[in-house]
Design a protein around this motif. Sequence first.
Motif, PDB file in Angstrom:
ATOM      1  N   ALA A   1      -5.725   2.007  -5.312  1.00 53.12           N
ATOM      2  CA  ALA A   1      -4.758   3.050  -4.961  1.00 53.12           C
ATOM      3  C   ALA A   1      -4.955   4.292  -5.835  1.00 53.12           C
ATOM      4  O   ALA A   1      -4.841   5.426  -5.341  1.00 53.12           O
ATOM      5  CB  ALA A   1      -3.339   2.509  -5.096  1.00 53.12           C
TER       6      ALA A   1
ATOM      7  N   LEU B   1       2.497   1.599  -3.453  1.00 53.19           N
ATOM      8  CA  LEU B   1       1.556   2.114  -4.446  1.00 53.19           C
ATOM      9  C   LEU B   1       1.351   3.614  -4.282  1.00 53.19           C
ATOM     10  O   LEU B   1       1.391   4.374  -5.252  1.00 53.19           O
ATOM     11  CB  LEU B   1       0.216   1.381  -4.343  1.00 53.19           C
ATOM     12  N   GLU B   2       1.127   4.043  -3.062  1.00 52.42           N
ATOM     13  CA  GLU B   2       0.907   5.465  -2.793  1.00 52.42           C
ATOM     14  C   GLU B   2       2.118   6.299  -3.209  1.00 52.42           C
ATOM     15  O   GLU B   2       1.980   7.329  -3.867  1.00 52.42           O
ATOM     16  CB  GLU B   2       0.627   5.659  -1.302  1.00 52.42           C
ATOM     17  N   SER B   3       3.294   5.838  -2.857  1.00 49.92           N
ATOM     18  CA  SER B   3       4.523   6.549  -3.181  1.00 49.92           C
ATOM     19  C   SER B   3       4.755   6.610  -4.688  1.00 49.92           C
ATOM     20  O   SER B   3       5.094   7.663  -5.242  1.00 49.92           O
ATOM     21  CB  SER B   3       5.701   5.845  -2.493  1.00 49.92           C
TER      22      SER B   3
ATOM     23  N   GLU C   1      -7.962   6.140  -4.526  1.00 48.40           N
ATOM     24  CA  GLU C   1      -7.710   6.771  -3.229  1.00 48.40           C
ATOM     25  C   GLU C   1      -6.692   7.901  -3.300  1.00 48.40           C
ATOM     26  O   GLU C   1      -6.577   8.684  -2.362  1.00 48.40           O
ATOM     27  CB  GLU C   1      -7.248   5.718  -2.220  1.00 48.40           C
ATOM     28  N   ALA C   2      -5.946   7.974  -4.403  1.00 51.24           N
ATOM     29  CA  ALA C   2      -4.948   9.046  -4.538  1.00 51.24           C
ATOM     30  C   ALA C   2      -5.674  10.387  -4.579  1.00 51.24           C
ATOM     31  O   ALA C   2      -6.670  10.545  -5.280  1.00 51.24           O
ATOM     32  CB  ALA C   2      -4.130   8.839  -5.805  1.00 51.24           C
ATOM     33  N   ASP C   3      -5.176  11.320  -3.848  1.00 47.92           N
ATOM     34  CA  ASP C   3      -5.802  12.643  -3.788  1.00 47.92           C
ATOM     35  C   ASP C   3      -5.230  13.516  -4.906  1.00 47.92           C
ATOM     36  O   ASP C   3      -4.509  14.475  -4.647  1.00 47.92           O
ATOM     37  CB  ASP C   3      -5.547  13.262  -2.411  1.00 47.92           C
TER      38      ASP C   3
ATOM     39  N   ILE D   1       2.531   6.223  -7.204  1.00 48.41           N
ATOM     40  CA  ILE D   1       1.514   7.038  -7.873  1.00 48.41           C
ATOM     41  C   ILE D   1       1.798   8.522  -7.669  1.00 48.41           C
ATOM     42  O   ILE D   1       1.748   9.312  -8.610  1.00 48.41           O
ATOM     43  CB  ILE D   1       0.105   6.661  -7.380  1.00 48.41           C
ATOM     44  N   SER D   2       2.114   8.901  -6.460  1.00 47.86           N
ATOM     45  CA  SER D   2       2.408  10.301  -6.161  1.00 47.86           C
ATOM     46  C   SER D   2       3.621  10.791  -6.953  1.00 47.86           C
ATOM     47  O   SER D   2       3.591  11.876  -7.542  1.00 47.86           O
ATOM     48  CB  SER D   2       2.647  10.448  -4.661  1.00 47.86           C
TER      49      SER D   2
ATOM     50  N   ALA E   1       0.830  -1.207   0.000  1.00 45.50           N
ATOM     51  CA  ALA E   1       0.000   0.000   0.000  1.00 45.50           C
ATOM     52  C   ALA E   1       0.864   1.256   0.000  1.00 45.50           C
ATOM     53  O   ALA E   1       0.600   2.216  -0.748  1.00 45.50           O
ATOM     54  CB  ALA E   1      -0.938   0.000   1.197  1.00 45.50           C
ATOM     55  N   ARG E   2       1.899   1.273   0.829  1.00 40.71           N
ATOM     56  CA  ARG E   2       2.809   2.418   0.874  1.00 40.71           C
ATOM     57  C   ARG E   2       3.543   2.569  -0.457  1.00 40.71           C
ATOM     58  O   ARG E   2       3.750   3.676  -0.950  1.00 40.71           O
ATOM     59  CB  ARG E   2       3.826   2.246   2.002  1.00 40.71           C
TER      60      ARG E   2
END
Length: 140
Positions: free
Chosen positions: A81, A47-49, A84-86, A51-52, A44-45
Amino acid sequence: MDLLARREHGRAELTRKLRQRGASPEMIEHELDRLADEGLLSEARYLESYISSRARSGYGPARIREELTQRGLPRGDVEQALREADIDWQEQLADVWRRKFAGQLPGDPRERAKQTRFLVYRGYSMDKVGRLLSGRCLDD
């Protein structure tokens, strides 16, 4: 640990790198399980990293989705992900377009095709690109 100290990694990516360095499959699985249990390895971390980072570099959701899928991440996790990405993808698209084309709407079909190809290659949908290039979503 050295690989994780530099940046987040996905399990599949870390497995591939450790195999290239000659680690046995049994040792890799054991160590990755241990790292995950300790919270040092998190899909999860990662994916978030990822994508950002890619979004800040001007890439759209389709391109990011494809890159993550090629890296061995489950499609469902990638989709979640991305949801959920802002990130405001339309604003991101407009920003990339302004930087690349100085905010100049295409004056002829050839220029429109050039701008469209670039933006679609970057990972933005034809629908969003079409709205942008027709001037329907510009704030200016």
